[in-house]
Design a protein around this motif. Structure first.
Motif, PDB file in Angstrom:
ATOM      1  N   ILE A 106      45.260  50.017  52.095  1.00 54.83           N
ATOM      2  CA  ILE A 106      45.653  50.562  50.787  1.00 54.83           C
ATOM      3  C   ILE A 106      44.520  50.250  49.821  1.00 54.83           C
ATOM      4  O   ILE A 106      44.285  49.085  49.481  1.00 54.83           O
ATOM      5  CB  ILE A 106      46.981  49.965  50.295  1.00 54.83           C
ATOM      6  CG1 ILE A 106      48.093  50.242  51.300  1.00 54.83           C
ATOM      7  CG2 ILE A 106      47.347  50.540  48.921  1.00 54.83           C
ATOM      8  CD1 ILE A 106      49.415  49.588  50.949  1.00 54.83           C
ATOM      9  N   ASN A 107      43.818  51.264  49.409  1.00 54.80           N
ATOM     10  CA  ASN A 107      42.613  51.060  48.594  1.00 54.80           C
ATOM     11  C   ASN A 107      42.488  52.219  47.607  1.00 54.80           C
ATOM     12  O   ASN A 107      42.594  53.379  47.982  1.00 54.80           O
ATOM     13  CB  ASN A 107      41.372  51.006  49.496  1.00 54.80           C
ATOM     14  CG  ASN A 107      40.141  50.529  48.760  1.00 54.80           C
ATOM     15  OD1 ASN A 107      40.229  49.780  47.788  1.00 54.80           O
ATOM     16  ND2 ASN A 107      38.972  50.941  49.221  1.00 54.80           N
ATOM     17  N   ASN A 141      43.169  47.981  43.882  1.00 50.71           N
ATOM     18  CA  ASN A 141      44.329  48.809  43.590  1.00 50.71           C
ATOM     19  C   ASN A 141      44.860  48.494  42.198  1.00 50.71           C
ATOM     20  O   ASN A 141      44.568  47.439  41.634  1.00 50.71           O
ATOM     21  CB  ASN A 141      45.432  48.563  44.624  1.00 50.71           C
ATOM     22  CG  ASN A 141      45.046  49.039  46.005  1.00 50.71           C
ATOM     23  OD1 ASN A 141      44.946  50.238  46.264  1.00 50.71           O
ATOM     24  ND2 ASN A 141      44.806  48.102  46.917  1.00 50.71           N
ATOM     25  N   SER A 183      43.032  52.578  35.506  1.00 47.09           N
ATOM     26  CA  SER A 183      43.323  53.347  36.717  1.00 47.09           C
ATOM     27  C   SER A 183      42.075  54.040  37.250  1.00 47.09           C
ATOM     28  O   SER A 183      41.763  53.971  38.442  1.00 47.09           O
ATOM     29  CB  SER A 183      44.411  54.384  36.431  1.00 47.09           C
ATOM     30  OG  SER A 183      44.671  55.163  37.580  1.00 47.09           O
ATOM     31  N   VAL A 211      43.625  43.430  42.150  1.00 52.42           N
ATOM     32  CA  VAL A 211      44.817  44.136  41.686  1.00 52.42           C
ATOM     33  C   VAL A 211      44.758  44.197  40.161  1.00 52.42           C
ATOM     34  O   VAL A 211      44.782  43.164  39.486  1.00 52.42           O
ATOM     35  CB  VAL A 211      46.116  43.445  42.139  1.00 52.42           C
ATOM     36  CG1 VAL A 211      47.317  44.269  41.690  1.00 52.42           C
ATOM     37  CG2 VAL A 211      46.130  43.261  43.655  1.00 52.42           C
ATOM     38  N   ALA A 225      44.612  52.863  45.202  1.00 54.38           N
ATOM     39  CA  ALA A 225      45.931  53.404  44.872  1.00 54.38           C
ATOM     40  C   ALA A 225      46.373  52.971  43.472  1.00 54.38           C
ATOM     41  O   ALA A 225      45.958  51.933  42.956  1.00 54.38           O
ATOM     42  CB  ALA A 225      46.964  52.939  45.892  1.00 54.38           C
ATOM     43  N   THR A 249      39.602  51.488  38.616  1.00 58.87           N
ATOM     44  CA  THR A 249      40.040  50.930  39.897  1.00 58.87           C
ATOM     45  C   THR A 249      39.694  51.854  41.059  1.00 58.87           C
ATOM     46  O   THR A 249      39.219  51.405  42.115  1.00 58.87           O
ATOM     47  CB  THR A 249      41.560  50.680  39.875  1.00 58.87           C
ATOM     48  OG1 THR A 249      41.871  49.776  38.805  1.00 58.87           O
ATOM     49  CG2 THR A 249      42.042  50.097  41.186  1.00 58.87           C
ATOM     50  N   ARG A 250      39.908  53.139  40.879  1.00 58.19           N
ATOM     51  CA  ARG A 250      39.640  54.088  41.963  1.00 58.19           C
ATOM     52  C   ARG A 250      38.156  54.146  42.301  1.00 58.19           C
ATOM     53  O   ARG A 250      37.770  54.303  43.465  1.00 58.19           O
ATOM     54  CB  ARG A 250      40.173  55.467  41.575  1.00 58.19           C
ATOM     55  CG  ARG A 250      41.694  55.507  41.537  1.00 58.19           C
ATOM     56  CD  ARG A 250      42.255  56.848  41.147  1.00 58.19           C
ATOM     57  NE  ARG A 250      43.714  56.806  41.110  1.00 58.19           N
ATOM     58  CZ  ARG A 250      44.483  57.835  40.832  1.00 58.19           C
ATOM     59  NH1 ARG A 250      43.934  59.010  40.548  1.00 58.19           N
ATOM     60  NH2 ARG A 250      45.788  57.711  40.815  1.00 58.19           N
ATOM     61  N   LEU A 279      50.036  43.735  48.031  1.00 59.17           N
ATOM     62  CA  LEU A 279      48.713  44.353  47.917  1.00 59.17           C
ATOM     63  C   LEU A 279      47.597  43.360  48.207  1.00 59.17           C
ATOM     64  O   LEU A 279      46.493  43.753  48.586  1.00 59.17           O
ATOM     65  CB  LEU A 279      48.544  44.956  46.524  1.00 59.17           C
ATOM     66  CG  LEU A 279      49.394  46.196  46.223  1.00 59.17           C
ATOM     67  CD1 LEU A 279      49.238  46.614  44.773  1.00 59.17           C
ATOM     68  CD2 LEU A 279      49.028  47.347  47.150  1.00 59.17           C
ATOM     69  N   THR A 326      39.492  45.434  48.783  1.00 57.65           N
ATOM     70  CA  THR A 326      40.261  46.565  48.274  1.00 57.65           C
ATOM     71  C   THR A 326      40.497  46.387  46.775  1.00 57.65           C
ATOM     72  O   THR A 326      40.542  45.270  46.272  1.00 57.65           O
ATOM     73  CB  THR A 326      41.623  46.700  48.977  1.00 57.65           C
ATOM     74  OG1 THR A 326      42.443  45.561  48.673  1.00 57.65           O
ATOM     75  CG2 THR A 326      41.450  46.835  50.474  1.00 57.65           C
ATOM     76  N   ALA A 342      37.178  50.892  44.136  1.00 51.35           N
ATOM     77  CA  ALA A 342      37.652  50.937  45.520  1.00 51.35           C
ATOM     78  C   ALA A 342      36.638  51.602  46.441  1.00 51.35           C
ATOM     79  O   ALA A 342      36.433  51.167  47.583  1.00 51.35           O
ATOM     80  CB  ALA A 342      38.988  51.679  45.587  1.00 51.35           C
TER      81      ALA A 342
END
Length: 256
Positions: free
Chosen positions: A238-239, A185, A167, A141, A241, A170-171, A230, A183, A174
């Motif tokens: 949830i991955n 996020n 951001s 996270v 996000a 992170t994507r 998360l 995961t 993932a």
């Protein structure tokens, strides 16, 4: 709700105080063993002592989150102490004061901000993934910001750039680690009631409240609740996000 986190181990950067400490408290209350990381060794020890007094398994481990050798030593220490690493919360980072326009910003200020937020997130994520992959489970996270999702605000281009980078990073992570049961996020908090907000003038705080649809700022434990979810089994799909926790205030401007 049982988040099925008992027996997991979490490393939370910048967790000696503020949001990171709240995250340690809530995850620890779910049966997670906590590695309290901070650049200040004394602060990390004090925070771990406080958590242990609450019945939480906590171990202090100091290190500079932007220093490659320190990061590897911290992760190695967590593995040596707990034997596993399941949850990584990248929370560490420096503040935005003093602020600069792009024209007036020293390169050193830009570099310090990128290193503290973006480089540290990369270094800890890179160091943690092999251990998560080995265990077949992982939750990463990362902390972005409303200063990215809201389009930034004048004076903090370095901070907005670092949070935007987190951001995007992170994507991509993932997509690289999803097949291993891991995961990644990101969360994007708005203004949170920490020591920073407490230091604002009454007038400034009232402006912040008035600019938010909820009429208030965020509580650290609310950020911690999102992070805990998360990190849970329930959030396994949830991955990649970016989850906003800003009270709906995404289009703000400091001067409005």
């Amino acid at each position: 709700m049982d988040f099925k986190l008992k027996g997991k181990v979490a490393l939370i950067t910048g967790s000696a105080r503020g949001i990171g400490y709240a995250e340690a408290q809530l995850l620890g209350g779910e049966g997670v063993s906590i590695a309290v990381n901070d650049i200040d060794a004394e602060a990390a020890r004090a925070a771990a002592d406080q958590l242990r007094q609450q019945g939480i398994a906590a171990w202090p481990v100091a290190g500079d989150a932007s220093n490659e050798d320190d990061v590897q030593a911290v992760v190695n220490g967590v593995i040596g102490h707990y034997g596993q690493l399941d949850i990584l919360v990248n929370n560490a980072g420096i503040g935005v004061k003093p602020s600069y326009t792009v024209e007036t910003m020293p390169a050193e200020a830009w570099d310090a901000m990128i290193q503290s937020h973006l480089r540290s997130t990369f270094l800890y994520t890179r160091a943690a993934i092999p251990h998560m992959r080995k265990g077949g489970f992982g939750r990463i996270v990362n902390t972005s910001s409303m200063n990215f999702t809201g389009g930034g605000r004048p004076g903090v281009s370095h901070y907005a750039a670092a949070k935007a980078g987190i951001s995007g990073f992170t994507r991509t992570v993932a997509k690289e680690v999803g097949e291993y049961g891991i995961t990644a996020n990101a969360i994007a908090p708005g203004y949170v009631e920490t020591a920073l907000i407490a230091g604002f003038s009454d007038d400034m705080r009232q402006r912040l409240y008035a600019q938010n649809p909820t009429g208030r700022t965020c509580k650290p434990e609310e950020v911690a609740a999102l992070v805990t979810f998360l990190a849970s089994e329930q959030a396994a799909f949830i991955n990649g996000a970016l989850v906003c926790i800003d009270g709906g205030r995404r289009d703000f401007y400091w001067g409005d």
